[in-house]
Design a protein around this motif. Structure first.
Motif, short mmCIF file in Angstrom:
data_model
loop_
_atom_site.label_atom_id
_atom_site.label_comp_id
_atom_site.label_asym_id
_atom_site.label_seq_id
_atom_site.Cartn_x
_atom_site.Cartn_y
_atom_site.Cartn_z
N GLN B 151 61.36 6.40 97.01
CA GLN B 151 60.04 6.93 97.35
C GLN B 151 59.11 6.89 96.16
O GLN B 151 57.94 6.53 96.27
N GLU B 152 59.65 7.22 95.01
CA GLU B 152 58.81 7.17 93.82
C GLU B 152 58.39 5.75 93.50
O GLU B 152 57.29 5.52 93.01
N CYS B 153 59.27 4.83 93.82
CA CYS B 153 58.96 3.44 93.50
C CYS B 153 57.72 2.97 94.26
O CYS B 153 57.01 2.09 93.80
N ARG B 154 57.47 3.57 95.37
CA ARG B 154 56.30 3.15 96.15
C ARG B 154 55.02 3.52 95.43
O ARG B 154 54.01 2.84 95.56
N ARG B 155 55.08 4.60 94.72
CA ARG B 155 53.83 5.16 94.18
C ARG B 155 53.56 4.76 92.75
O ARG B 155 52.44 4.62 92.35
N VAL B 156 54.61 4.60 91.97
CA VAL B 156 54.40 4.48 90.53
C VAL B 156 53.55 3.26 90.22
O VAL B 156 53.43 2.34 91.02
N ASP B 157 52.97 3.28 89.03
CA ASP B 157 52.11 2.17 88.64
C ASP B 157 52.98 0.97 88.30
O ASP B 157 54.16 1.10 88.01
N PRO B 158 52.37 -0.19 88.33
CA PRO B 158 53.15 -1.43 88.25
C PRO B 158 53.94 -1.59 86.96
O PRO B 158 54.92 -2.31 86.94
N MET B 159 53.52 -0.95 85.90
CA MET B 159 54.20 -1.21 84.64
C MET B 159 55.28 -0.19 84.34
O MET B 159 55.86 -0.21 83.26
N SER B 160 55.54 0.67 85.26
CA SER B 160 56.58 1.66 85.00
C SER B 160 57.95 1.08 85.32
O SER B 160 58.10 0.22 86.18
N ILE B 161 58.90 1.57 84.62
CA ILE B 161 60.26 1.06 84.76
C ILE B 161 60.88 1.62 86.03
O ILE B 161 60.81 2.82 86.29
N VAL B 162 61.47 0.74 86.79
CA VAL B 162 62.09 1.15 88.03
C VAL B 162 63.60 1.15 87.91
O VAL B 162 64.28 2.01 88.44
N VAL B 163 64.10 0.17 87.20
CA VAL B 163 65.55 0.08 87.03
C VAL B 163 65.84 -0.11 85.55
O VAL B 163 65.27 -0.99 84.91
N PHE B 164 66.70 0.72 85.04
CA PHE B 164 67.13 0.56 83.67
C PHE B 164 68.17 -0.55 83.61
O PHE B 164 69.12 -0.58 84.39
N HIS B 165 67.98 -1.38 82.65
CA HIS B 165 68.88 -2.52 82.51
C HIS B 165 70.20 -2.07 81.92
O HIS B 165 70.24 -1.30 80.95
N GLN B 166 71.26 -2.53 82.49
CA GLN B 166 72.56 -2.27 81.89
C GLN B 166 73.28 -3.55 81.53
O GLN B 166 73.78 -3.69 80.43
N ALA B 167 73.33 -4.46 82.46
CA ALA B 167 73.99 -5.73 82.16
C ALA B 167 73.37 -6.79 83.04
O ALA B 167 72.94 -6.52 84.16
#
Lengths: 1067, 180
Positions: B151-167
């Motif tokens: 749900q948050e992903c729908r709203r956040v601005d385009p440059m915000s991190i959605v998924v933290f990289h792990q591998a």
């Protein structure tokens, strides 16, 4: 008028004081008194500005008199006043006023205000003509400095149609050419065309072409429209393709302030046009359910579709793009039969490197441009070739159209030709369709490289030819690499000229005969190919494959029997020969092919020969000589006697030019010029040529072949140099041929003898000979691999020979060749037979003996091998210890089971841990392994009830029985439930008031021990009986009584309380 | 090489369960044979019984890798998944994130996934939920942790991190020497 600053005044001074004081020197117009106060309101500084009309002299006097004079407790300090803040620091410089708030008027200038960024802008008085009345509109830029909308705010009286067009819908015009990009900027996109089916290729092409013009027209029209005058400040409203945008009223573009804005708007709109869909996609964030299936294939298909669409747009420009994108088909080579041979070569070269492909493509494009005016058929073929090459280069994308197997395309040349012609449409979709029918060459880079290597080696060995090669290298890869190009070269004189430039030697030939010139390009191609592929890791298989293909082509050509075809066949053959010769180790297959050529008398070759004959007839009967020459050259007979012939042959060999072409060249030229030029190449050719003879001689031993090859080479070289006349040459040739035959016969005998020797011991001794036979097998295997011909092979050599015979045209030499053929055939036949026998024996040798079969047998074999098959320590099955094996096996099994158990335990453990981690009960746990092993795929839909199987009893429904039982059970339960007496939780105590009786009883009981049991039992039974009766009925009564009693008591109490209250109130 | 202790197994399963939930069961209890986890050089390898038997022939100090490396235990007994486990995570992953083609490369270079590069996401993804990252062509690219809920992903601005990289699979090249 001067403005003076007077400082150091006392705080109590007034304006009048100042006026009076300065009035002496001049007329004081204005006094401005200022007092600075600190935070507490205590003045600490007072000064004033005085505007005074004063002469310079008076000013001087005033300054001298009053300056630094004491007045009312202060020391006056008089200076010329500095300019005011506005004037000094906010002055207008270059139409900018820094440090000024937007909106401040520029002092001294009416209707000029400071606007955004300190720009000084004029206040506009705009005249607005609305219908009949005119009104002026004041536009203050400072008031609109922070927003875009300023004009034409919809007022009440304005109708909806008068509403200003939003910025996003503003129209514009972009001036530009007719090129694609400018068109797209204007919003004109080529109509989308869905990929067509291959059968409708031509239609699609036509339609494309037809559509091209209208599009142009459109743009022209739009330009004309835009010219119609509209308002605007220099910008014409665009005539956009899309009418929807035009609906808005033509704007008075006064609201577009600057070029920047316009640019911005344009950019926005263009982007919105171009990336309309993209934006949509980007803006959407797709949220997918948990059950979303990941299917990689689907997405790729989508991509594919997208690519197709892209491709369908402007075809001309995207051709190269497509080429770079599309994956090369596994097998490509649909071009007309003539081209096939060359095509194979072209394909090989094309596969060498991606860079090469690109360059080739470019060159192709260039060629196309230059040769647009040429024959349509040639173009078509070329296009087809391009397509094929492109497809090869495009490995990344999968072509949407299903590609039929290569075998299909090879079968019918004519159809392919037609398709190719139809396919000359340059649309990509057509390409795909075309290629679906086309066979594709599957040649790996390595193969190509090897081919090239070999070719290079050969060329290098021949010094003269290498020179020419190097000269040609400058342009090489582009021209002639692909079949189409070769065709083009053949067809077109123009292209040949270019090639001539590159190859000076060849120019002469070209001048003499067009055919020769045409041949040259092809040669270039092959050379280029070879040169391009420098890596040495060649694969013989490819070459062989080419050879086979060429052979097939030849067969096809027979049917067509056209001159061109024949020429090409010969060319291809020669090229193949060249390629094959360098590879000595591949030799077997190649040798076979060469042999076939040399033997050419084989029945299969006759047709080809006939074709050649036709060609020769056409070529002024010189072809016969040529044929003989070609045959000799191929055979490696090294007949150096005939200069012309040799010359012709040489170019063939080196350049992979058609032998027929060479013949034509010789016929046309037949002059000394050619001889000179060709002598050098002739050497090369001779070198290349020799192998065939050796092949025939020693099909089995490669080394012998090599030696033989070298020998013949030397001989021809010397002959060439010495002899100039054909007659002598012929004589020598004949002599040489005879010598050859003799040599071959001798060799044959030698080989036969050797083979016979080999065979004899092999048959007798058995296993010792296995090594020899192994070698043979290896050779066979090698040859098989190389040929890729598959199945036909019984004995490698035989198959090779057959293939070569059947497939090769093998220049049909009538005179000398027949003899050779006979000898060759005989030789081979004999060797083959022997070999067959050997092989059979060998095969039997490899059968596993019964005593060595199975595991025990294996062990026995190991035991035996331990002693090196020494007869003294022969081990037989008695030495095998059966028990050991069993024990070992059992131990293994035990250990295995233990391990399995351990694993099982571990698994259970991990499952239990998992359970704890997840907090979910895993019911599978214990049964896992058994169940997992038992798990097999069951098709539930195919499950049938089989009453004979006990397992399926589970599927039977026993509803009735269970129901009956259940009913009965229910009834019983109900009855039982009803029967059950209601037992009150209260305990009945019968307390007698007389305690004596109780104790007396006890005493009695204790006293009469004897009768205690009897009494006790009686009393107990009596009590229980009493209790039962009472317990069923009495407690209820008691309860009811108690409830009523309680109520009554409560009421009484209540009444009493009321009475008391009443009485108390009364009292 | 030894089987995991109970504690180690628990730690590893907890980590794995963030990505594939109770699908771990499918890894442990496989119908196509018995598979097991083994610890070697602080790394956890997942291998079939057959390979396990074969591996016993190699001495411990010479053994570099067996089967599939799932990850390694840190010194503080935390489990860190390696990209080599992607083959087993991807098919069983509960929550997935699809990355637009434009940001594929960025992700494969080790960067986080931004909203602008987010093409598709599984619904009801919780914050800090382990997710497998796919390309829009459904090719698994790696895995990470959801920084925002769906749900948050729908709203956040385009440059915000959605998924933290792990591998990511780029590590096969970048960390070629350390991946086993």
């Amino acid at each position: 008028m001067q403005r003076l600053y007077v400082g150091g005044l006392s705080h109590t001074i007034t304006q009048k004081d100042l006026k009076d004081r300065f009035g002496k020197f001049g007329q004081v117009e204005d006094v401005e008194l200022r007092t600075r106060k600190d935070d507490e309101g205590v003045p600490y500084k007072t000064f004033s500005y005085i505007n005074i009309n004063i002469t310079d002299a008076d000013l001087k006097k005033c300054m001298t008199v009053l300056n630094k004079s004491k007045w009312k407790g202060g020391t006056l300090q008089i200076e010329m006043a500095k300019e005011s803040f506005l004037h000094s620091k906010a002055g207008v410089e270059n139409f900018t006023m820094k440090a000024a708030v937007p909106g401040t008027e520029v002092p001294g200038h009416e209707d000029w205000v400071v606007s955004k960024f300190g720009r000084v802008l004029p206040v506009l008085q705009l005249k607005c003509q609305k219908g009949s009345r005119a009104r002026t509109l004041k536009y203050d830029p400072s008031k609109y400095s922070h927003n875009i909308r300023k004009l034409d705010r919809p007022s009440a009286d304005q109708s909806a149609s008068d509403l200003p067009t939003p910025v996003s819908q503003l129209t514009w015009e972009l001036q530009g050419g007719d090129d694609d990009i400018s068109k797209k900027r204007r919003g004109e996109f080529p109509a989308y065309e869905p990929p067509k089916r291959k059968k409708s290729q031509t239609d699609a092409v036509n339609s494309l072409k037809a559509e091209g013009k209208p599009r142009l027209k459109q743009s022209v029209d739009s330009v004309a429209l835009t010219e119609a005058p509209q308002v605007t400040n220099g910008h014409k409203p665009p005539s956009t393709v899309r009418p929807a945008q035009m609906k808005g009223p033509p704007l008075t573009l006064s609201d577009i302030d600057s070029d920047d804005e316009i640019h911005r708007i344009v950019a926005v709109q263009s982007s919105s046009h171009n990336a309309l869909q993209q934006e949509e996609d980007e803006d959407k964030l797709e949220v997918v359910g948990l059950d979303y299936l990941v299917t990689p294939g689907r997405a790729r298909q989508q991509q594919k579709g997208g690519d197709e669409e892209e491709n369908d747009y402007d075809s001309a420009d995207t051709d190269e793009l497509l080429a770079s994108r599309k994956p090369p088909p596994p097998r490509s080579s649909s071009p007309p039969p003539q081209e096939r041979a060359t095509l194979t070569a072209g394909n090989i070269s094309g596969n060498n490197t991606d860079r090469k492909r690109k360059t080739k493509k470019k060159s192709k494009a260039g060629e196309e441009d230059s040769t647009d005016a040429e024959e349509p058929s040639a173009q078509k073929r070329r296009d087809a070739g391009k397509l094929s090459s492109r497809k090869q280069s495009k490995k990344m994308k999968v072509l949407p159209v299903v590609k039929p197997s290569s075998s299909e395309s090879e079968s019918d040349d004519e159809e392919e030709e037609e398709e190719c012609e139809s396919a000359d449409s340059s649309s990509d979709s057509d390409y795909e369709a075309m290629f679906s029918n086309v066979t594709r060459l599957e040649i790996s880079l390595a193969d190509l490289q090897k081919l090239a290597e070999e070719f290079q080696d050969t060329s290098e060995t021949t010094a003269p030819s290498s020179l020419s090669v190097s000269e040609q290298k400058t342009k090489p890869p582009k021209k002639g690499t692909t079949p189409e190009e070769i065709l083009a070269a053949l067809m077109e004189d123009d292209s040949s000229e270019e090639k001539e430039e590159q190859q000076p030697k060849k120019k002469k030939k070209k001048r003499k005969a067009d055919a020769t010139t045409q041949l040259l390009p092809a040669f270039k191609g092959t050379k280029a190919l070879n040169e391009g592929s420098e890596t040495e890791e060649g694969q013989k298989e490819e070459e062989e494959g080419e050879g086979t293909e060429v052979k097939k082509l030849k067969v096809d050509h027979k049917a067509t029997s056209s001159k061109m075809n024949g020429q090409k066949h010969t060319e291809t053959e020669s090229s193949e020969d060249e390629e094959e010769e360098p590879k000595k180790k591949e030799a077997v297959v190649k040798n076979m092919a060469e042999k076939a050529e040399s033997v050419s008398s084989s029945s299969s070759d006759e047709e080809e020969e006939e074709e050649e004959e036709d060609e020769e007839d056409e070529e002024d009967n010189k072809g016969k000589v040529f044929k003989t020459m070609a045959k000799k050259a191929q055979k490696g007979s090294s007949s150096s006697s005939d200069e012309d012939e040799e010359e012709e042959e040489v170019p063939k060999a080196n350049q992979t030019v058609l032998t027929s072409k060479a013949a034509a060249a010789s016929s046309s030229s037949s002059s000394s010029e050619e001889d000179k030029d060709e002598i050098l190449p002739a050497k090369d050719a001779v070198k290349a040529a020799p192998p065939p003879a050796p092949h025939s001689e020693s099909s089995s031993s490669e080394e012998e072949e090599e030696e033989e090859k070298q020998a013949p080479l030397r001989v021809p070289l010397g002959a060439k140099e010495e002899e100039e006349r054909q007659r002598k040459a012929n004589i020598r040739r004949l002599a040489a041929v005879q010598q050859r035959q003799k040599e071959t016969e001798e060799n044959k005998k030698l080989i036969q003898g050797a083979l016979a020797n080999l065979d004899a011991p092999a048959a007798g001794a058995g296993k010792h000979i296995v090594f020899g036979s192994d070698d043979d097998d290896d050779e066979e295997a090698d040859s098989d691999d190389e040929q890729q011909t598959t199945s036909e092979i019984k004995t490698p050599k035989k198959t090779l020979f057959q293939d070569s015979q059947s497939e090769n045209e093998a220049p049909g030499h009538k005179n000398t060749s027949t003899k050779e053929k006979l000898s060759g055939t005989h030789l081979f036949g004999s060797s083959e037979e022997e070999e067959d026998a050997d092989e059979e024996e060998d095969g039997s040798r490899f059968d596993i003996r019964p005593e060595f079969e199975g595991r025990a047998g294996h062990k026995l074999m190991e035991l035996q091998s331990r002693f090196g098959k020494d007869e003294r320590f022969k081990m037989d099955s008695r030495f095998l210890e059966q028990n050991e094996d069993k024990e070992a096996e059992s131990e293994k099994k035990k250990s295995g089971t233990e391990e399995e158990e351990a694993l099982e335990e571990e698994r259970k453990k991990s499952l239990s841990i998992l359970q704890s981690v997840l907090g979910i009960s895993q019911h599978t746990s214990s049964s896992s392994k058994a169940t997992s092993k038992a798990k097999t795929f069951r098709d539930v839909s195919a499950l049938h009830y089989d009453p004979s199987r006990e397992e399926h009893a589970a599927f039977e429904t026993k509803t009735e029985e269970t129901k009956k039982e259940s009913k009965a059970a229910r009834r019983k339960k109900r009855e039982e439930a009803q029967k059950l007496p209601e037992v009150s939780t209260e305990i009945y105590y019968d307390v007698s008031g007389d305690m004596k009786a109780v104790f007396a009883e006890k005493e009695e009981a204790s006293g009469f021990k004897f009768s205690f049991f009897g009494d006790d039992a009686e009393t107990g039974s009596g009590e229980t009986a009493e209790y039962k009766i009472e317990s069923i009925q009495a407690p209820k009564l008691q309860q009811a009584d108690r409830g009523s009693q309680l109520r009554q008591e409560y009421r009484k109490k209540h009444k009493d309380a009321r009475r008391k209250l009443k009485t108390s109130v009364k009292s | 090489m030894r089987p995991l202790t109970e504690e180690e197994t628990k730690v590893m399963f907890e980590k794995l369960s963030k990505y594939i939930g109770d699908n771990i069961k499918l890894l442990v209890d496989r119908p196509d044979g018995s598979y097991c986890f083994r610890l070697h050089n602080e790394r956890v390898y997942y291998m079939s019984e057959k390979i396990l038997k074969l591996a016993t022939n190699i001495s411990r100090d010479k053994l570099v890798s067996v089967g599939t490396c799932f990850g390694k235990f840190t010194k503080s007994i935390k489990f860190r998944l390696h990209i080599t486990a992607l083959d087993f995570l991807a098919p069983y992953a509960k929550f997935k994130v699809w990355v637009k083609p434009g940001q594929e490369q960025s992700f494969l270079y080790g960067n986080h996934v931004l909203k602008s590069g987010l093409g598709r996401i599984t619904e009801n993804t919780m914050q800090y939920q382990g997710v497998v990252v796919y390309s829009m062509t459904d090719v698994p690219l790696g895995f990470g942790v959801a920084a925002k809920t769906t749900q948050e992903c729908r709203r956040v601005d385009p440059m915000s991190i959605v998924v933290f990289h792990q591998a990511d699979v780029g590590e096969f090249i970048r960390n070629e020497d350390t991946l086993t």
